[in-house]
Design a protein around this motif. Structure first.
Motif, PDB file in Angstrom:
ATOM      1  N   ARG A 272       0.611  -1.183  -0.105  1.00 20.00           N
ATOM      2  CA  ARG A 272       0.282   0.463  -0.052  1.00 20.00           C
ATOM      3  C   ARG A 272       0.848   1.268  -0.161  1.00 20.00           C
ATOM      4  N   ASP A 273       1.702   1.160   1.436  1.00 20.25           N
ATOM      5  CA  ASP A 273       2.728   2.309   0.807  1.00 20.25           C
ATOM      6  C   ASP A 273       3.823   2.628  -0.605  1.00 20.25           C
ATOM      7  N   THR A 274       4.105   1.538  -0.937  1.00 19.07           N
ATOM      8  CA  THR A 274       4.529   1.291  -2.199  1.00 19.07           C
ATOM      9  C   THR A 274       3.751   2.269  -3.399  1.00 19.07           C
ATOM     10  N   TRP A 275       2.120   1.640  -3.400  1.00 21.12           N
ATOM     11  CA  TRP A 275       1.136   2.389  -4.634  1.00 21.12           C
ATOM     12  C   TRP A 275       1.156   3.868  -4.170  1.00 21.12           C
ATOM     13  N   SER A 276       1.047   3.790  -3.120  1.00 17.13           N
ATOM     14  CA  SER A 276       0.887   5.971  -2.739  1.00 17.13           C
ATOM     15  C   SER A 276       1.514   6.611  -3.003  1.00 17.13           C
ATOM     16  N   ALA A 277       2.920   6.153  -3.158  1.00 19.49           N
ATOM     17  CA  ALA A 277       3.803   7.374  -3.586  1.00 19.49           C
ATOM     18  C   ALA A 277       3.564   6.610  -5.178  1.00 19.49           C
ATOM     19  N   VAL A 278       3.463   5.713  -5.847  1.00 16.83           N
ATOM     20  CA  VAL A 278       3.506   5.695  -7.193  1.00 16.83           C
ATOM     21  C   VAL A 278       2.775   6.829  -7.694  1.00 16.83           C
ATOM     22  N   ALA A 279       1.194   6.226  -7.043  1.00 15.84           N
ATOM     23  CA  ALA A 279       0.034   7.754  -7.498  1.00 15.84           C
ATOM     24  C   ALA A 279       0.693   8.504  -7.090  1.00 15.84           C
ATOM     25  N   GLN A 280       0.995   9.162  -6.512  1.00 15.72           N
ATOM     26  CA  GLN A 280       1.102  11.111  -5.988  1.00 15.72           C
ATOM     27  C   GLN A 280       2.627  11.186  -7.765  1.00 15.72           C
ATOM     28  N   LEU A 281       3.507  10.063  -8.181  1.00  9.95           N
ATOM     29  CA  LEU A 281       4.629   9.849  -8.675  1.00  9.95           C
ATOM     30  C   LEU A 281       3.967   9.774 -10.401  1.00  9.95           C
ATOM     31  N   TRP A 282       3.112   9.053 -10.259  1.00  8.51           N
ATOM     32  CA  TRP A 282       2.495   8.807 -11.711  1.00  8.51           C
ATOM     33  C   TRP A 282       1.756   9.993 -12.206  1.00  8.51           C
ATOM     34  N   HIS A 283       1.963   9.929 -13.320  1.00  7.21           N
ATOM     35  CA  HIS A 283       1.226  11.184 -14.163  1.00  7.21           C
ATOM     36  C   HIS A 283       0.393  10.709 -15.149  1.00  7.21           C
ATOM     37  N   PRO A 284      -1.033  11.082 -15.323  1.00  6.44           N
ATOM     38  CA  PRO A 284      -2.420   9.882 -16.445  1.00  6.44           C
ATOM     39  C   PRO A 284      -1.671  10.780 -17.646  1.00  6.44           C
ATOM     40  N   GLY A 285      -1.856  12.256 -17.500  1.00  7.67           N
ATOM     41  CA  GLY A 285      -1.808  12.354 -18.601  1.00  7.67           C
ATOM     42  C   GLY A 285      -0.499  11.972 -19.776  1.00  7.67           C
ATOM     43  N   MET A 286       0.728  12.413 -19.009  1.00  4.96           N
ATOM     44  CA  MET A 286       2.691  12.313 -19.651  1.00  4.96           C
ATOM     45  C   MET A 286       2.472  10.436 -19.401  1.00  4.96           C
ATOM     46  N   LYS A 287       1.903   9.349 -18.778  1.00  2.19           N
ATOM     47  CA  LYS A 287       1.724   8.561 -18.805  1.00  2.19           C
ATOM     48  C   LYS A 287       3.579   8.380 -18.367  1.00  2.19           C
ATOM     49  N   ASN A 288       3.791   8.214 -17.032  1.00  2.00           N
ATOM     50  CA  ASN A 288       5.181   8.418 -16.914  1.00  2.00           C
ATOM     51  C   ASN A 288       5.541   8.389 -15.577  1.00  2.00           C
ATOM     52  N   MET A 289       5.758   8.053 -14.855  1.00  2.00           N
ATOM     53  CA  MET A 289       6.654   8.022 -12.687  1.00  2.00           C
ATOM     54  C   MET A 289       7.240   9.548 -13.409  1.00  2.00           C
ATOM     55  N   ALA A 290       7.204  11.050 -12.800  1.00  2.00           N
ATOM     56  CA  ALA A 290       8.131  11.661 -12.846  1.00  2.00           C
ATOM     57  C   ALA A 290       9.134  10.921 -11.731  1.00  2.00           C
ATOM     58  N   GLY A 291      10.675  11.791 -12.120  1.00  2.00           N
ATOM     59  CA  GLY A 291      11.751  11.477 -11.778  1.00  2.00           C
ATOM     60  C   GLY A 291      11.204  11.506  -9.720  1.00  2.00           C
ATOM     61  N   PRO A 292      12.265  11.909  -9.535  1.00  2.00           N
ATOM     62  CA  PRO A 292      13.728  11.366  -9.643  1.00  2.00           C
ATOM     63  C   PRO A 292      13.279   9.573  -9.619  1.00  2.00           C
ATOM     64  N   TRP A 293      14.736   9.263 -10.753  1.00  2.00           N
ATOM     65  CA  TRP A 293      14.659   7.568 -10.636  1.00  2.00           C
ATOM     66  C   TRP A 293      15.969   7.017 -10.105  1.00  2.00           C
ATOM     67  N   ASP A 294      15.113   5.918  -9.524  1.00  2.00           N
ATOM     68  CA  ASP A 294      16.375   5.299  -9.221  1.00  2.00           C
ATOM     69  C   ASP A 294      16.921   4.139 -10.165  1.00  2.00           C
ATOM     70  N   ARG A 295      16.896   3.481 -10.559  1.00  2.00           N
ATOM     71  CA  ARG A 295      17.070   3.268 -12.150  1.00  2.00           C
ATOM     72  C   ARG A 295      15.676   2.765 -13.195  1.00  2.00           C
ATOM     73  N   ALA A 296      16.795   3.270 -14.291  1.00  2.00           N
ATOM     74  CA  ALA A 296      15.905   4.051 -15.131  1.00  2.00           C
ATOM     75  C   ALA A 296      16.282   3.029 -16.559  1.00  2.00           C
ATOM     76  N   TYR A 297      15.129   2.193 -17.339  1.00  2.00           N
ATOM     77  CA  TYR A 297      15.743   2.119 -18.384  1.00  2.00           C
ATOM     78  C   TYR A 297      15.622   2.598 -19.705  1.00  2.00           C
ATOM     79  N   GLY A 298      15.054   4.124 -19.560  1.00  3.00           N
ATOM     80  CA  GLY A 298      15.064   4.222 -20.310  1.00  3.00           C
ATOM     81  C   GLY A 298      14.629   6.470 -19.654  1.00  3.00           C
ATOM     82  N   TYR A 299      13.791   6.922 -20.668  1.00  2.46           N
ATOM     83  CA  TYR A 299      13.890   8.729 -20.452  1.00  2.46           C
ATOM     84  C   TYR A 299      12.668   9.056 -20.350  1.00  2.46           C
ATOM     85  N   ASP A 300      11.321   7.815 -21.340  1.00 10.21           N
ATOM     86  CA  ASP A 300       9.897   8.242 -21.149  1.00 10.21           C
ATOM     87  C   ASP A 300       9.407   6.768 -21.220  1.00 10.21           C
ATOM     88  N   MET A 301       8.672   6.165 -20.728  1.00 14.50           N
ATOM     89  CA  MET A 301       7.518   5.042 -20.691  1.00 14.50           C
ATOM     90  C   MET A 301       7.176   4.736 -21.545  1.00 14.50           C
TER      91      MET A 301
END
Ligand SMILES: *[C@@H]1O[C@H](CO)[C@@H](O)[C@H](O)[C@H]1NC(C)=O
Ligand SMILES: *[C@@H]1O[C@H](CO)[C@@H](O)[C@H](O)[C@H]1NC(C)=O
Ligand SMILES: *[C@@H]1O[C@H](CO)[C@@H](O)[C@H](O)[C@H]1NC(C)=O
Ligand SMILES: *[C@@H]1O[C@H](CO)[C@@H](O)[C@H](O)[C@H]1NC(C)=O
Ligand SMILES: *[C@@H]1O[C@H](CO)[C@@H](O)[C@H](O)[C@H]1NC(C)=O
Ligand SMILES: *[C@@H]1O[C@H](CO)[C@@H](O)[C@H](O)[C@H]1NC(C)=O
Ligand SMILES: *[C@@H]1O[C@H](CO)[C@@H](O)[C@H](O)[C@H]1NC(C)=O
Ligand SMILES: *[C@@H]1O[C@H](CO)[C@@H](O)[C@H](O)[C@H]1NC(C)=O
Ligand SMILES: *[C@@H]1O[C@H](CO)[C@@H](O)[C@H](O)[C@H]1NC(C)=O
Ligand SMILES: *[C@@H]1O[C@H](CO)[C@@H](O)[C@H](O)[C@H]1NC(C)=O
Length: 540
Positions: A272-301
């Motif tokens: 639940r705690d993990t999702w509550s962070a994701v829910a705040q960082l996920w931008h539904p309009g941009m379909k991305n998790m906003a930064g910062p990213w500890d480990r990312a495999y690209g710059y645009d999901m």
């Protein structure tokens, strides 16, 4: 070497179950994910051998072990025609090739591909994360557990016994792993394999009545829990790919362990705690998790396959996820083969989400600032402090850190993105990311503003800003040519920056994770003394 173990001729059973699991136990979103990913993987399946060809392509018809395991789970889930029998064929192959020498560091691990030379020979030295990957015990072991839990009636007793024996070996081999020893980095803070290791040990120990193994699993779990509750965040925080693996691990904690397990007790809270962070960082309009990213495999999901994108598909549908119509054309497309795991767990998953999550994932909740801390010992000397500002068309997220290495705990400058700006240009998602070159960074994030400084920097410090290439403005001569956002840079660096292009076919650098980019680099003035500092002001 590739001959089938004898066992299989005994196990060649007709399909036992019914094909109804897909339609009776899975939501339409999960069905869609399963059906589409299986249709894609079917085209890679080599039924003569009982392995998938390497789904990334470009492998001269070599095969691949891990995606074959996920495909086998998909076959059991679908269970049409010969599916269950093919799954047993794959499972027996994978276990036949599992490393069996208890004196080797990779004991109990699974081969990366069936054609590989013997690991640990002069011609093919053991190289952790290269010629063998210690995390594959977890990836494949957890997949076996899901098969045994969900589809016991489709697997013959002989193959089930083989899977349990394989899990036992994998768990013993995994216990050889100690962060900082023999080039291994499995500290409790390495969230995704830690969660899988604790689970497989706890589950296999219980199933086989090996109390020591059960206790070891519970003890690893307790270390992960203790670390989590410091800030109620995963140590490996905010990653399009690895948050997805950790969510998978936590779901296993929640679904397949009895109430006497600390994993069953804490798993739901951690999820639940993990999702509550994701829910705040996920931008539904941009379909991305906003930064910062500890480990990312690209710059645009929207352009690479991420496991979080696959979870989004199961929860809010493909259209609202970051997957394109044909995910196989995206970068990092091999991760599309994870889909059967997500599809099978998705409806259980949906029951554990905090209230309001689905709404935050579908409708942008309006301008807001997210703050969190995360701690990843022994690489973090102090907790990292994360601030992310999200608005309709622009997000700015960054973290302050003080670490023992450059590039984050995975020492990868390419995947550690401690300061990220994303914005919509109208036709695409553009990005700006600080390429990490220092062991420490201090950031200030506020609406339309990002401040970067290097507390331990000196006159040799540089600021490299990786900025997206633009379909609508292909040649960039300076900040003025950046589409969709005005960017003003100031600070105590030499303001005469260099600007180069990293292109697939040329330019002066190579793309990062397939992404072409413009490289704006600032150096410090000669004879500089003090704290290097750069300030970025944005406007539309
Ligand atoms: C998925 O495929 C099954 C057949 O295997 C079919 O019954 C089901 O309707 C499909 N679901 C979706 C959402 O396409
Ligand atoms: C098992 O591995 C050890 C250590 O690498 C090696 O010395 C030994 O020869 C191996 N045993 C077999 C049967 O290959
Ligand atoms: C497990 O490892 C042992 C060596 O300790 C080996 O003899 C056995 O074949 C392995 N089992 C499987 C299923 O690979
Ligand atoms: C008990 O489990 C631990 C951790 O997995 C392992 O190091 C140890 O060798 C095991 N002891 C026995 C007797 O199996
Ligand atoms: C998103 O907003 C729309 C329009 O306001 C609404 O109809 C829809 O139910 C919302 N979605 C969710 C998941 O709440
Ligand atoms: C993060 O904030 C805490 C105070 O909450 C502070 O002790 C720590 O040093 C900060 N971390 C960094 C990297 O600045
Ligand atoms: C966001 O961008 C869209 C498309 O570029 C534009 O129509 C809209 O006005 C922008 N909204 C804000 C608040 O800037
Ligand atoms: C700046 O710091 C780096 C890393 O500590 C060091 O390698 C370098 O020599 C220093 N440069 C100067 C000019 O002091
Ligand atoms: C960016 O450009 C600078 C200056 O040319 C160069 O030293 C650096 O290696 C480049 N960084 C990347 C990530 O390509
Ligand atoms: C800033 O960089 C330019 C271009 O490299 C150089 O000519 C100039 O001397 C530098 N200024 C300082 C103060 O270092």
């Amino acid at each position: 070497m590739l001959a089938l173990p004898l066992l299989l001729s005994v196990a060649g059973l007709p399909a036992l179950g019914s094909a109804s699991y897909v339609t009776t136990s899975m939501s339409p979103n999960a069905q869609g994910l399963l059906n589409e990913s299986m249709a894609w993987m079917d085209t890679y399946y080599d039924s003569d051998l009982g392995y998938l060809y390497d789904v990334e392509g470009g492998a001269a018809l070599r095969h691949e072990t891990r995606s074959s395991a996920w495909y086998a789970l998909g076959l059991l889930t679908r269970n049409e025609k010969n599916d269950a029998r093919e799954a047993e064929h794959i499972i027996a192959n994978i276990i036949g090739a599992q490393f069996k020498n208890t004196s080797q560091q990779w004991y109990g691990d699974y081969q990366k591909y069936p054609e590989e030379p013997e690991v640990g020979t002069e011609a093919y030295p053991a190289s952790i994360y290269n010629s063998w990957d210690p995390n594959w015990r977890g990836f494949i072991g957890t997949t076996f557990v899901v098969m045994l839990e969900e589809f016991p009636d489709l697997i013959s007793d002989a193959v089930k016994d083989l899977m349990l024996a394989s899990l036992w070996n994998a768990t013993v081999g995994d216990s050889y792993r100690v962060g900082g020893v023999d080039d291994d980095n499995l500290y409790p803070a390495y969230s995704n394999p830690t969660l899988m290791r604790a689970f497989v040990s706890g589950w296999t120990g219980r199933r086989l009545g090996d109390k020591n193994m059960t206790d070891a699993g519970e003890a690893y779990a307790q270390e992960a829990i203790d670390l989590f509750v410091r800030h109620n965040t995963l140590s490996e925080f905010n990653s399009g790919t690895y948050t997805g693996v950790s969510i998978f691990g936590l779901l296993l904690w929640c679904k397949y362990l009895p109430a006497d397990s600390a994993m069953a007790e804490y798993g739901p809270k951690m999820l639940r705690d993990t999702w509550s962070a994701v829910a705040q960082l996920w931008h539904p309009g941009m379909k991305n998790m906003a930064g910062p990213w500890d480990r990312a495999y690209g710059y645009d999901m929207n352009r690479y396959v991420s496991l979080m994108g696959l979870w989004m598909w199961t929860l809010v549908g493909k259209e609202q996820s970051s997957l394109v119509k044909k995910p196989q054309v995206m970068s990092h497309s091999a991760d599309w083969a994870w889909s059967p795991l997500m599809a099978v767990l998705s409806d259980f998953h949906a029951t554990l989400l905090p209230q309001g999550t689905l709404e935050s994932l579908t409708n942008f909740s309006g301008e807001h600032t997210f703050e969190a801390q995360a701690y990843y010992p022994p690489y973090d000397l102090v907790s990292r402090n994360i601030t992310t500002w999200l608005s309709k068309n622009v997000t700015i997220g960054a973290e302050s850190y003080k670490e023992t290495v450059v590039g984050g705990p995975s020492t990868s400058q390419e995947s550690f993105n401690p300061a990220v700006v994303q914005w919509t240009t109208g036709s695409e998602i553009a990005f700006l990311s600080l390429y990490p070159t220092e062991k420490s960074l201090d950031v200030q994030v506020s609406p339309w503003h990002l401040d970067l400084s290097y507390p331990d920097g000196n006159s040799s410090s540089i600021f490299t800003l990786v900025v997206s290439a633009f379909a609508d403005g292909r040649t960039v001569h300076g900040w003025g040519d950046i589409g969709g956002l005005n960017i003003k840079v100031s600070g105590n660096a030499n303001m005469t920056h260099s600007l180069t292009f990293a292109g697939q076919m040329g330019g002066s650098g190579r793309p990062l994770r397939d992404f072409e980019f413009w490289n704006f680099t600032y150096v410090m003035p000669e004879e500089f003394h003090g704290v290097p500092h750069l300030s970025l002001e944005f406007s539309r």
